[in-house]
Design an enzyme around this catalytic site. Structure first.
Site, PDB file in Angstrom:
ATOM      1  N   SER A  70      43.336  30.175 -17.798  1.00 20.34           N
ATOM      2  CA  SER A  70      43.802  30.700 -19.091  1.00 20.34           C
ATOM      3  C   SER A  70      43.337  29.894 -20.305  1.00 20.34           C
ATOM      4  CB  SER A  70      45.324  30.767 -19.109  1.00 20.34           C
ATOM      5  OG  SER A  70      45.734  31.886 -18.379  1.00 20.34           O
ATOM      6  N   LYS A  73      41.185  31.703 -22.632  1.00 26.53           N
ATOM      7  CA  LYS A  73      41.733  32.658 -23.610  1.00 26.53           C
ATOM      8  C   LYS A  73      41.539  32.156 -25.041  1.00 26.53           C
ATOM      9  CE  LYS A  73      45.093  34.348 -20.203  1.00 26.53           C
ATOM     10  NZ  LYS A  73      46.472  34.235 -19.690  1.00 26.53           N
ATOM     11  N   TYR A 197      37.392  39.630 -17.971  1.00 24.89           N
ATOM     12  CA  TYR A 197      38.569  38.750 -17.933  1.00 24.89           C
ATOM     13  C   TYR A 197      38.556  37.845 -16.686  1.00 24.89           C
ATOM     14  CZ  TYR A 197      43.387  37.262 -17.412  1.00 24.89           C
ATOM     15  OH  TYR A 197      44.507  36.488 -17.231  1.00 24.89           O
ATOM     16  N   TYR A 249      52.930  29.499 -22.331  1.00 20.80           N
ATOM     17  CA  TYR A 249      53.763  30.655 -21.934  1.00 20.80           C
ATOM     18  C   TYR A 249      55.236  30.417 -22.258  1.00 20.80           C
ATOM     19  CZ  TYR A 249      49.457  30.738 -19.398  1.00 20.80           C
ATOM     20  OH  TYR A 249      48.156  30.661 -19.088  1.00 20.80           O
ATOM     21  N   VAL A 267      46.226  28.080 -14.906  1.00 21.67           N
ATOM     22  CA  VAL A 267      46.751  27.905 -13.546  1.00 21.67           C
ATOM     23  C   VAL A 267      45.807  27.143 -12.607  1.00 21.67           C
ATOM     24  CG1 VAL A 267      48.409  29.841 -13.539  1.00 21.67           C
ATOM     25  CG2 VAL A 267      46.051  30.232 -12.782  1.00 21.67           C
TER      26      VAL A 267
HETATM   27  N1  GLN Z   1      43.360  34.290 -14.041  1.00 21.60           N
HETATM   28  C1  GLN Z   1      44.750  34.005 -14.121  1.00 21.60           C
HETATM   29  C2  GLN Z   1      45.541  35.300 -14.037  1.00 21.60           C
HETATM   30  O1  GLN Z   1      45.072  36.255 -14.546  1.00 21.60           O
HETATM   31  C3  GLN Z   1      45.028  33.306 -15.410  1.00 21.60           C
HETATM   32  C4  GLN Z   1      46.486  32.949 -15.580  1.00 21.60           C
HETATM   33  C5  GLN Z   1      46.743  31.570 -16.093  1.00 21.60           C
HETATM   34  O2  GLN Z   1      45.920  30.664 -16.081  1.00 21.60           O
HETATM   35  N2  GLN Z   1      47.960  31.387 -16.518  1.00 21.60           N
HETATM   36  O3  GLN Z   1      46.589  35.399 -13.462  1.00 21.60           O
END
Ligand code: GLN
Length: 323
Positions: A70, A73, A197, A249, A267
């Site tokens: 993430s 992003k 994505y 988050y 993650v």
């Molecule tokens: N690729 C992961 C997902 O889509 C990204 C989520 C994350 O890093 N929080 O679930």
């Protein structure tokens, strides 16, 4: 308290943090809903700092590439803002969600307009903005180009095994994208948008590369070496505000409380933290807490920011309180 800026003192701080992290028994759990991430060795920890003047300070496994997930992003938000400016906010909000990163619940109430660009639903919309008018491979190249240019390093790639693993198991992300599409908030097909994505999330980078990448956010959008700008100062300010309020988050409030700098977690266990005007910091340890943020990378940032006096809520006092 006075802020620490000198590389030697910082080296001492990160060396002792890295040493402490090796001995930690409680390390969290790897993200097992993406099978390829579940194979990563928990006993790794890295940290890297790039100061505003370009000095680099590393400790632990700072050269080991990991899945940025993430954290990517931030890159698509940068590109999406450059592409459509303030009209982006008609398609994605800028409020913390208070829900897990992959939650679908608000999407229905809020008619397919995700709360912010850092939950999965919001990042799917920014990926769609980047993708519009080109092929998925071109959009991925554009994201990789930004990544390489900002990091000043061409040796950055998508880990195809992770990308495949995400595509095979990304049922929740498919559900989010289908729902957004049903509400007419995707311009491209669900599969094309997700193919961008999943691949952006699967970019592999080391802490050292990631800390270099984040430097433009510490420098008001500027690439110091070339005077070249990645993005305007005004937009950098917006990205940092979103990192502070939504970057971890539903743990973002706690993160601001404990650490107090804009940050984006992933993650894969990585965290990119920005101290505006001072430094870009990347920390990594694959084990996650129950909110999906790295347990020990969070703790490392907490230690570093406290010892260096870097919380945005600390600050040096510039005037006399007497009289
Ligand atoms: N690729 C992961 C997902 O889509 C990204 C989520 C994350 O890093 N929080 O679930």
């Amino acid at each position: 308290m006075a802020r620490v800026y000198d590389a030697q003192t910082l080296q001492g701080i990160v060396d002792s943090i890295a040493e402490r992290m090796v001995g930690e028994v409680e390390r969290g759990v790897v993200a097992n809903y993406i099978p390829e991430l579940a194979t990563v060795n928990l006993n790794q920890f890295g940290i890297a700092i790039v100061l505003a003047n370009g000095e680099v300070i590393c400790a632990g496994d700072a050269e080991v590439p990991f899945s940025i997930q993430s954290i990517s992003k931030v890159l698509t938000l940068t590109l999406a803002l450059e592409r459509c400016g303030a009209t982006l906010w008609q398609r994605v909000g800028r409020e913390p969600s208070g829900d897990p990163f992959n939650s679908i619940i608000q999407l229905e109430y809020e008619k397919g307009v995700p709360r912010n660009p850092f939950i999965n639903a919001g990042a799917i919309v920014t990926a769609d903005v980047v993708l519009e008018g080109q092929k998925p491979d071109q959009a991925v190249d554009q994201i990789l180009d930004l990544c390489r240019r900002a990091a000043g390093d061409d040796d950055i790639f998508v880990d195809q095994n992770v990308a495949k693993s995400e595509a095979q198991t990304g049922h929740r992300n498919r559900a989010l994208a289908q729902f957004i599409s049903a509400e007419n908030n995707l311009r491209c097909t669900v599969e094309d948008t997700l193919s961008v994505y999943f691949r952006q999330c699967s970019i592999a980078m080391s802490c050292r590369q990631l800390a270099h990448l984040g430097r433009y956010l510490a420098l008001g959008g500027q690439l110091a070496e070339t005077d070249d700008a990645i993005i305007t100062q005004e937009r950098t300010r917006r990205i940092l505000a979103l990192m502070m309020t939504c970057g971890a988050y539903d743990a973002s409030g706690d993160f601001a409380f404990r650490i107090g700098i804009p940050a984006k977690t992933g993650v894969g266990g990585g965290i990119l933290g920005i101290v505006p005007g001072v430094a870009s910091v990347a920390a990594w340890c694959p084990g996650l807490d129950n909110k999906g943020n790295s347990l020990l990378a969070t703790r490392a940032l907490d230690d570093l920011v406290r010892q260096a006096g870097w919380s945005l809520f600390t600050g040096d006092v510039h005037f006399s309180l007497e009289e």
